[in-house]
Design a protein around this motif. Structure first.
Motif, PDB file in Angstrom:
ATOM      1  N   GLY A 298       0.817  -1.214   0.000  1.00  0.00           N
ATOM      2  CA  GLY A 298       0.000   0.000   0.000  1.00  0.00           C
ATOM      3  C   GLY A 298       0.845   1.256   0.000  1.00  0.00           C
ATOM      4  N   MET A 299       1.903   1.276   0.795  1.00  0.00           N
ATOM      5  CA  MET A 299       2.804   2.423   0.804  1.00  0.00           C
ATOM      6  C   MET A 299       3.543   2.548  -0.518  1.00  0.00           C
ATOM      7  SD  MET A 299       2.358   4.150   3.456  1.00  0.00           S
ATOM      8  CE  MET A 299       1.606   4.031   5.078  1.00  0.00           C
ATOM      9  N   GLY A 300       3.763   1.415  -1.171  1.00  0.00           N
ATOM     10  CA  GLY A 300       4.363   1.471  -2.506  1.00  0.00           C
ATOM     11  C   GLY A 300       3.467   2.195  -3.490  1.00  0.00           C
ATOM     12  N   VAL A 301       2.163   1.891  -3.440  1.00  0.00           N
ATOM     13  CA  VAL A 301       1.201   2.594  -4.304  1.00  0.00           C
ATOM     14  C   VAL A 301       1.153   4.077  -3.946  1.00  0.00           C
ATOM     15  CG1 VAL A 301      -1.247   2.783  -4.921  1.00  0.00           C
ATOM     16  CG2 VAL A 301      -0.202   0.520  -4.634  1.00  0.00           C
ATOM     17  N   PHE A 302       1.066   4.357  -2.657  1.00  0.00           N
ATOM     18  CA  PHE A 302       1.002   5.739  -2.162  1.00  0.00           C
ATOM     19  C   PHE A 302       2.179   6.559  -2.688  1.00  0.00           C
ATOM     20  CE2 PHE A 302       2.147   8.886   1.098  1.00  0.00           C
ATOM     21  CZ  PHE A 302       0.943   9.509   1.360  1.00  0.00           C
ATOM     22  N   TYR A 303       3.371   6.004  -2.576  1.00  0.00           N
ATOM     23  CA  TYR A 303       4.559   6.757  -2.982  1.00  0.00           C
ATOM     24  C   TYR A 303       4.789   6.767  -4.487  1.00  0.00           C
ATOM     25  CZ  TYR A 303       6.155   8.109   1.597  1.00  0.00           C
ATOM     26  OH  TYR A 303       6.261   8.713   2.828  1.00  0.00           O
ATOM     27  N   THR A 304       4.189   5.831  -5.206  1.00  0.00           N
ATOM     28  CA  THR A 304       4.267   5.907  -6.669  1.00  0.00           C
ATOM     29  C   THR A 304       3.610   7.192  -7.161  1.00  0.00           C
ATOM     30  OG1 THR A 304       4.276   3.496  -6.938  1.00  0.00           O
ATOM     31  CG2 THR A 304       3.592   4.798  -8.838  1.00  0.00           C
ATOM     32  N   LEU A 305       2.442   7.499  -6.607  1.00  0.00           N
ATOM     33  CA  LEU A 305       1.743   8.742  -6.969  1.00  0.00           C
ATOM     34  C   LEU A 305       2.534   9.956  -6.506  1.00  0.00           C
ATOM     35  CD1 LEU A 305      -1.026   8.742  -8.450  1.00  0.00           C
ATOM     36  CD2 LEU A 305      -0.586   6.592  -7.273  1.00  0.00           C
ATOM     37  N   PHE A 306       3.075   9.879  -5.297  1.00  0.00           N
ATOM     38  CA  PHE A 306       3.866  10.986  -4.763  1.00  0.00           C
ATOM     39  C   PHE A 306       5.078  11.275  -5.641  1.00  0.00           C
ATOM     40  CE2 PHE A 306       7.719  11.902  -2.250  1.00  0.00           C
ATOM     41  CZ  PHE A 306       7.422  13.176  -1.808  1.00  0.00           C
ATOM     42  N   TYR A 307       5.801  10.234  -5.999  1.00  0.00           N
ATOM     43  CA  TYR A 307       7.017  10.439  -6.788  1.00  0.00           C
ATOM     44  C   TYR A 307       6.716  10.904  -8.202  1.00  0.00           C
ATOM     45  CZ  TYR A 307      10.125   8.619  -3.209  1.00  0.00           C
ATOM     46  OH  TYR A 307      10.845   8.458  -2.059  1.00  0.00           O
ATOM     47  N   ALA A 308       5.617  10.435  -8.771  1.00  0.00           N
ATOM     48  CA  ALA A 308       5.236  10.914 -10.098  1.00  0.00           C
ATOM     49  C   ALA A 308       5.003  12.422 -10.075  1.00  0.00           C
ATOM     50  CB  ALA A 308       3.980  10.182 -10.576  1.00  0.00           C
ATOM     51  N   ALA A 309       4.298  12.879  -9.042  1.00  0.00           N
ATOM     52  CA  ALA A 309       4.041  14.315  -8.910  1.00  0.00           C
ATOM     53  C   ALA A 309       5.329  15.091  -8.686  1.00  0.00           C
ATOM     54  CB  ALA A 309       3.059  14.562  -7.754  1.00  0.00           C
ATOM     55  N   MET A 310       6.202  14.566  -7.816  1.00  0.00           N
ATOM     56  CA  MET A 310       7.432  15.267  -7.496  1.00  0.00           C
ATOM     57  C   MET A 310       8.467  15.196  -8.605  1.00  0.00           C
ATOM     58  SD  MET A 310       7.151  16.861  -4.658  1.00  0.00           S
ATOM     59  CE  MET A 310       8.786  17.138  -4.015  1.00  0.00           C
ATOM     60  N   MET A 311       8.357  14.225  -9.475  1.00  0.00           N
ATOM     61  CA  MET A 311       9.233  14.172 -10.641  1.00  0.00           C
ATOM     62  C   MET A 311       8.817  15.220 -11.669  1.00  0.00           C
ATOM     63  SD  MET A 311       9.680  11.151 -13.487  1.00  0.00           S
ATOM     64  CE  MET A 311       7.992  11.427 -14.071  1.00  0.00           C
ATOM     65  N   LEU A 312       7.520  15.287 -11.929  1.00  0.00           N
ATOM     66  CA  LEU A 312       7.019  16.192 -12.962  1.00  0.00           C
ATOM     67  C   LEU A 312       6.975  17.641 -12.499  1.00  0.00           C
ATOM     68  CD1 LEU A 312       4.065  13.995 -14.315  1.00  0.00           C
ATOM     69  CD2 LEU A 312       6.270  14.419 -15.426  1.00  0.00           C
ATOM     70  N   GLY A 313       6.648  17.861 -11.230  1.00  0.00           N
ATOM     71  CA  GLY A 313       6.467  19.224 -10.730  1.00  0.00           C
ATOM     72  C   GLY A 313       7.656  20.139 -10.957  1.00  0.00           C
ATOM     73  N   PRO A 314       8.855  19.817 -10.423  1.00  0.00           N
ATOM     74  CA  PRO A 314      10.005  20.699 -10.630  1.00  0.00           C
ATOM     75  C   PRO A 314      10.410  20.844 -12.087  1.00  0.00           C
ATOM     76  CG  PRO A 314      10.400  19.206  -8.789  1.00  0.00           C
ATOM     77  CD  PRO A 314       9.153  18.735  -9.468  1.00  0.00           C
ATOM     78  N   ALA A 315      10.293  19.752 -12.868  1.00  0.00           N
ATOM     79  CA  ALA A 315      10.669  19.834 -14.284  1.00  0.00           C
ATOM     80  C   ALA A 315       9.743  20.790 -15.039  1.00  0.00           C
ATOM     81  CB  ALA A 315      10.626  18.439 -14.913  1.00  0.00           C
ATOM     82  N   ILE A 316       8.433  20.667 -14.795  1.00  0.00           N
ATOM     83  CA  ILE A 316       7.479  21.578 -15.438  1.00  0.00           C
ATOM     84  C   ILE A 316       7.701  23.005 -14.968  1.00  0.00           C
ATOM     85  CG2 ILE A 316       5.028  22.189 -15.613  1.00  0.00           C
ATOM     86  CD1 ILE A 316       4.412  19.184 -15.422  1.00  0.00           C
ATOM     87  N   ALA A 317       7.924  23.166 -13.661  1.00  0.00           N
ATOM     88  CA  ALA A 317       8.160  24.499 -13.115  1.00  0.00           C
ATOM     89  C   ALA A 317       9.416  25.127 -13.711  1.00  0.00           C
ATOM     90  CB  ALA A 317       8.291  24.424 -11.591  1.00  0.00           C
ATOM     91  N   GLY A 318      10.466  24.310 -13.878  1.00  0.00           N
ATOM     92  CA  GLY A 318      11.694  24.828 -14.474  1.00  0.00           C
ATOM     93  C   GLY A 318      11.487  25.289 -15.896  1.00  0.00           C
ATOM     94  N   ARG A 319      10.725  24.527 -16.673  1.00  0.00           N
ATOM     95  CA  ARG A 319      10.425  24.911 -18.061  1.00  0.00           C
ATOM     96  C   ARG A 319       9.614  26.203 -18.114  1.00  0.00           C
ATOM     97  NH1 ARG A 319      13.638  22.540 -21.856  1.00  0.00           N
ATOM     98  NH2 ARG A 319      13.894  20.317 -21.400  1.00  0.00           N
TER      99      ARG A 319
END
Length: 387
Positions: free
Chosen positions: A324-345
């Protein structure tokens, strides 16, 4: 060691190493731009790369922890973090910086999933929001320390010394994790079914989205806040110290939010604080009252952390916590991967880091509706589990 609060203290310090390492790039972003000749978009990508392995490793990471055990998994994770830091400390090639960052991030993923599961094992049903608030407080504490320490190290000795410092702290974490012991009831129930029912899975997915979006908004402060202030003429050290106010104040507001949540009305606290933080993020880019705005963000922004982190624990049984924590953090990491990259662009296109803070305001504002959705799912799942 069987005292759950002493165990929590160990988990706190070990998790702090992840935040310290993650923030190492943003803390010396202007220095990296000068050293490697890169721009804000490249810095944003390098920041986000730390979370990239989470998209593919968080889910199997839970299964890995269940298969090999808490200590072997966490020690392996800390070794990966140390190795990644050493790569970044010893190379002057930008491409190898990304390799080191990805290696560190892979270790950070495994460590985050496993430590969260370990903390939940000890506190499920026993002041869980308070415990999770203290647990996640290691993140602002680690970021605040890095904002104070790493710019000074970088200015005096260069970027390599910064990454060497993060590797040293990860190695210390290995020593600390050897002291951890699992609670007896988790050991005895470990052989149960690890399959999530559909409603529990949906609830964990929504909880992971909430945690990811809230953290994207918060990450914009310490990822692009120093660059925003540098645009206004602040020095690297002064900008880092000012932004660290948010993290230091969060050290107090995060456990207070968990305490209040455990004593009633966690939904009201979380939603009200989220709306306030979104407004303050937007105001930060448009106001000269930098210190006042940062102080308010720090005082209010920590309130939702404990209640949000306790959401998954409400719908996960001991035998399903790892997956369950694996699922929880999959969503978290997807957001945190995309967020800074999009913000930087976006910052590169607009020519200012202010756009990144505005993006953060929008992601935080998306949390209250998702919290409402979770609250509609969780009671239904609980009723079915009892029937």
């Amino acid at each position: 060691m069987r005292n759950r609060w002493a165990i929590l203290a160990i988990l706190f310090v070990v998790r702090l190493t992840i935040a310290f390492q993650f923030q190492s790039v943003a803390a010396v972003a202007p220095l990296l731009q000068q050293t490697f000749g890169v721009g804000l978009a490249d810095i944003g990508i390098l920041i986000g790369l730390y979370f990239t392995p989470g998209v593919v490793l968080a889910l199997p990471g839970g299964a890995i922890g269940r298969m090999f055990g808490d200590k072997p998994t966490t020690i392996t994770a800390l070794l990966l973090m140390t190795a990644g830091s050493l790569v970044m400390a010893t190379t002057d090639i930008w491409g190898l910086q990304t390799v080191g960052r990805l290696t560190s991030g892979a270790g950070g993923v495994l460590l985050t999933v496993q430590l969260t599961k370990m903390g939940t094992d000890w506190f499920a049903g026993k002041e869980i929001a308070t415990a999770m608030a203290i647990f996640v407080n290691s993140w602002p504490a680690g970021v605040a320390i890095s904002l104070l320490v790493l710019p000074a190290i970088g200015t005096a000795s260069g970027a390599g010394a910064v990454f060497a410092a993060t590797g040293t702290l990860s190695a210390i974490g290995i020593v600390l994790i050897l002291l951890y012991q699992p609670p007896p009831e988790v050991t005895s129930s470990a052989a149960g079914s690890a399959r999530l029912d559909h409603l529990a899975l949906l609830a964990v997915i929504v909880a992971g989205m909430i945690w990811g979006l809230y953290n994207v908004g918060f990450a914009m402060i310490f990822s692009f806040g120093p660059s925003l202030l540098a645009e206004r003429g602040w020095s690297i050290a002064a900008a880092g110290s000012a932004i660290s106010l948010v993290m230091w104040l969060s050290v107090f507001s995060v456990p207070l939010g968990g305490y209040l949540a455990d004593r009633g009305r966690p939904l009201v606290v979380t939603i009200a604080a989220s709306i306030a933080v979104a407004a303050l993020l937007a105001w930060l880019t448009r106001s000269d009252a930098v210190f006042l705005t940062l102080v308010l963000i720090g005082l209010i922004g920590g309130f939702p952390a404990g209640p949000i982190m306790s959401l998954a624990a409400r719908v996960l049984a001991p035998e399903t916590r790892a997956i369950g924590m694996g699922v929880f953090y999959t969503l978290f990491y997807a957001a945190m991967m995309l967020g800074p990259a999009i913000a930087g662009r976006l910052a590169k296109s607009a020519g200012t880091a202010a756009v990144a803070l505005d993006l953060g305001a929008l992601t935080v504002l998306a949390c209250p509706p998702l919290i409402w959705v979770f609250e509609r799912i969780a009671p239904v799942r609980s009723q079915r589990a009892r029937s």
